[in-house]
Every structure is written in C-alpha cells, then in structure tokens.
Design a protein around this motif. Structure first.
Motif, PDB file in Angstrom:
ATOM      1  N   ARG A 190       0.837  -1.215   0.000  1.00  0.00           N
ATOM      2  CA  ARG A 190       0.000   0.000   0.000  1.00  0.00           C
ATOM      3  C   ARG A 190       0.861   1.250   0.000  1.00  0.00           C
ATOM      4  N   PHE A 191       1.939   1.238   0.791  1.00  0.00           N
ATOM      5  CA  PHE A 191       2.863   2.364   0.857  1.00  0.00           C
ATOM      6  C   PHE A 191       3.513   2.579  -0.518  1.00  0.00           C
ATOM      7  N   ARG A 192       3.984   1.498  -1.135  1.00  0.00           N
ATOM      8  CA  ARG A 192       4.634   1.577  -2.452  1.00  0.00           C
ATOM      9  C   ARG A 192       3.679   2.157  -3.493  1.00  0.00           C
ATOM     10  N   GLU A 193       2.443   1.687  -3.492  1.00  0.00           N
ATOM     11  CA  GLU A 193       1.450   2.196  -4.437  1.00  0.00           C
ATOM     12  C   GLU A 193       1.196   3.688  -4.236  1.00  0.00           C
ATOM     13  N   ALA A 194       1.146   4.106  -2.988  1.00  0.00           N
ATOM     14  CA  ALA A 194       0.940   5.529  -2.699  1.00  0.00           C
ATOM     15  C   ALA A 194       2.117   6.355  -3.197  1.00  0.00           C
ATOM     16  N   MET A 195       3.343   5.840  -3.005  1.00  0.00           N
ATOM     17  CA  MET A 195       4.531   6.550  -3.487  1.00  0.00           C
ATOM     18  C   MET A 195       4.505   6.655  -5.013  1.00  0.00           C
ATOM     19  N   GLU A 196       4.147   5.560  -5.678  1.00  0.00           N
ATOM     20  CA  GLU A 196       4.057   5.568  -7.141  1.00  0.00           C
ATOM     21  C   GLU A 196       2.978   6.540  -7.612  1.00  0.00           C
ATOM     22  N   GLY A 197       1.955   6.739  -6.801  1.00  0.00           N
ATOM     23  CA  GLY A 197       0.871   7.653  -7.132  1.00  0.00           C
ATOM     24  C   GLY A 197       1.177   9.109  -6.813  1.00  0.00           C
ATOM     25  N   GLY A 198       2.373   9.374  -6.298  1.00  0.00           N
ATOM     26  CA  GLY A 198       2.773  10.757  -6.049  1.00  0.00           C
ATOM     27  C   GLY A 198       2.749  11.206  -4.602  1.00  0.00           C
ATOM     28  N   ALA A 199       2.485  10.299  -3.667  1.00  0.00           N
ATOM     29  CA  ALA A 199       2.523  10.690  -2.250  1.00  0.00           C
ATOM     30  C   ALA A 199       3.930  11.146  -1.895  1.00  0.00           C
ATOM     31  N   PRO A 200       4.058  12.148  -1.037  1.00  0.00           N
ATOM     32  CA  PRO A 200       5.393  12.642  -0.706  1.00  0.00           C
ATOM     33  C   PRO A 200       6.188  11.623   0.103  1.00  0.00           C
ATOM     34  N   GLY A 201       7.436  11.458  -0.280  1.00  0.00           N
ATOM     35  CA  GLY A 201       8.340  10.550   0.416  1.00  0.00           C
ATOM     36  C   GLY A 201       9.741  11.123   0.400  1.00  0.00           C
ATOM     37  N   PHE A 202      10.714  10.240   0.359  1.00  0.00           N
ATOM     38  CA  PHE A 202      12.106  10.687   0.367  1.00  0.00           C
ATOM     39  C   PHE A 202      12.423  11.597  -0.825  1.00  0.00           C
ATOM     40  N   ALA A 203      11.842  11.317  -2.005  1.00  0.00           N
ATOM     41  CA  ALA A 203      12.120  12.140  -3.180  1.00  0.00           C
ATOM     42  C   ALA A 203      11.653  13.581  -2.964  1.00  0.00           C
ATOM     43  N   ALA A 204      10.511  13.770  -2.307  1.00  0.00           N
ATOM     44  CA  ALA A 204      10.013  15.118  -2.036  1.00  0.00           C
ATOM     45  C   ALA A 204      10.941  15.849  -1.073  1.00  0.00           C
ATOM     46  N   VAL A 205      11.417  15.138  -0.054  1.00  0.00           N
ATOM     47  CA  VAL A 205      12.350  15.744   0.904  1.00  0.00           C
ATOM     48  C   VAL A 205      13.652  16.093   0.186  1.00  0.00           C
ATOM     49  N   GLN A 206      14.142  15.172  -0.636  1.00  0.00           N
ATOM     50  CA  GLN A 206      15.389  15.409  -1.367  1.00  0.00           C
ATOM     51  C   GLN A 206      15.263  16.631  -2.283  1.00  0.00           C
ATOM     52  N   GLY A 207      14.150  16.742  -2.996  1.00  0.00           N
ATOM     53  CA  GLY A 207      13.949  17.894  -3.873  1.00  0.00           C
ATOM     54  C   GLY A 207      13.906  19.203  -3.109  1.00  0.00           C
ATOM     55  N   ALA A 208      13.254  19.201  -1.957  1.00  0.00           N
ATOM     56  CA  ALA A 208      13.177  20.419  -1.145  1.00  0.00           C
ATOM     57  C   ALA A 208      14.538  20.809  -0.593  1.00  0.00           C
ATOM     58  N   VAL A 209      15.328  19.822  -0.181  1.00  0.00           N
ATOM     59  CA  VAL A 209      16.683  20.100   0.319  1.00  0.00           C
ATOM     60  C   VAL A 209      17.536  20.675  -0.806  1.00  0.00           C
ATOM     61  N   SER A 210      17.432  20.104  -1.991  1.00  0.00           N
ATOM     62  CA  SER A 210      18.192  20.605  -3.142  1.00  0.00           C
ATOM     63  C   SER A 210      17.803  22.052  -3.471  1.00  0.00           C
ATOM     64  N   ASP A 211      16.501  22.344  -3.496  1.00  0.00           N
ATOM     65  CA  ASP A 211      16.037  23.711  -3.777  1.00  0.00           C
ATOM     66  C   ASP A 211      16.561  24.687  -2.734  1.00  0.00           C
TER      67      ASP A 211
END
Length: 196
Positions: free
Chosen positions: A117-138
């Motif tokens: 369920r978690f994986r499906e939510a991430m694939e559907g665009g739920a915020p996870g590590f990628a969102a945190v990484q993008g915000a840190v980069s910005d």
C-alpha cells in the motif's frame, strides 16, 4: 477511555501517536490493533472503524509522517539566509528520526500488505524521500545564490547524500540501537562546511 458511541476528536492522530509510542517503547512486535486502542484510551474497535485493518493503519501512519516531513522540508526555502545552513538542514532531516521513525520504517517493511500500500501511494505521487530530497536541493540552491555555501556545491548531489544516508539509517536502525542522529549531523556539517 472514550465511551462507546461518543465521537473521538482527531482520531487518526490520536491512534498514530499511540502507535508511535508503542513502537518506540516496546518495538514493532508489540503493535496490534488492541495495543494501539488501549494506548490511545479509545474503544477497542475504533481502529477498525477508521482503517480496513492493521496493515492499512501502518501504511497510513507511515504516509502521514512522510507527508509531514515533506511539508517541513518544503518550508526550508523560507529559512534561506537565516540561521545556519547546517542547522536548517539538520532540523528537517532529523525530523525523519522523531517519534519512532526507524522502528516505524522497519514495521512497514515487515508487513507485506502495508509495504504494498505504501509503495502504491509513493508511485501515485505521495510525498516521500524524493520530495524531501527535492526540497533540500532547492534550499541549497537558494543558499548558494546568496553565497552562504560554496559556489562549487552541487545541491542535488548533497541532497541525495543527506537524504540517502537518512534513508539508510532509518532502514538499519532498531529500538535500542545507537542514536543515528549524530552521524547525520556530522554528514551535514562535513558536506556543507567542506563546500564553503
């Protein structure tokens, strides 16, 4: 305890906070529907009234906590030019380790239905590590534009190193293990200071 038939305010958060306390105190094996409702001081069936079962509850808990951290990470840009760069990064990245973070991450992995369920939510665009990484980069891009970090600093790479390390430590830390936060703080300090 809430009497039967009486609305319980902020039910999700109350149950989530109870689960975090249980996992942090007693480990993932102690988490059951009954232990959560007992810890929360709620009616025994309350968890199942709001979630399809314990797996859905665990997945939703993890998704909720990632969303909170991602929101906090997106707010980093508001700190541009304020405080220290390392201190600002620490506040966001270390939030991943708050309230039983390592144990909760491990818990989701040990429950296949929750992990799916978690994986499906991430694939559907739920915020996870990628969102945190993008915000840190910005954020690091903005600090670089102000000259508060070296012009040679590569924000996407530093963000990947910091968030990737946090992810590794979350997945390999368990209750009673050494606190991973000092290692994360050292990494942030080295990456940001060496680039100045």
């Amino acid at each position: 305890m809430s009497p039967r038939g009486v609305a319980t305010p902020d039910v999700r958060e109350r149950l989530f906070a109870a689960a975090e306390r249980i996992v942090e105190r007693d480990g993932p094996g102690a988490l059951t529907s009954r232990s959560v409702t007992t810890e929360a001081g709620c009616a025994k069936g309350l968890l199942h009234a709001h979630f399809a079962g314990l797996d859905e509850f665990v997945a939703e808990l993890c998704l909720d906590r990632f969303a909170r951290t991602a929101t906090r990470a997106r707010a980093l840009t508001e700190l541009t030019g304020k405080g220290t760069v390392a201190g600002n990064l620490d506040a966001v990245v270390l939030a991943l380790f708050d309230r039983g973070g390592p144990a909760l991450s491990g818990l989701a992995l040990t429950r296949p239905a929750a992990a799916q369920r978690f994986r499906e939510a991430m694939e559907g665009g739920a915020p996870g590590f990628a969102a945190v990484q993008g915000a840190v980069s910005d954020y690091l891009e903005a600090e670089r534009a102000l000259g508060r970090v070296a012009s040679t600093l590569d924000p996407p790479t530093v963000a990947l190193a910091v968030v990737g390390t946090a992810h590794h430590l979350l997945m390999t830390t368990w209750p009673g293990a050494p606190d991973p936060r000092p290692a994360v703080k050292r990494l942030v300090a080295v990456l940001v200071e060496d680039a100045r």
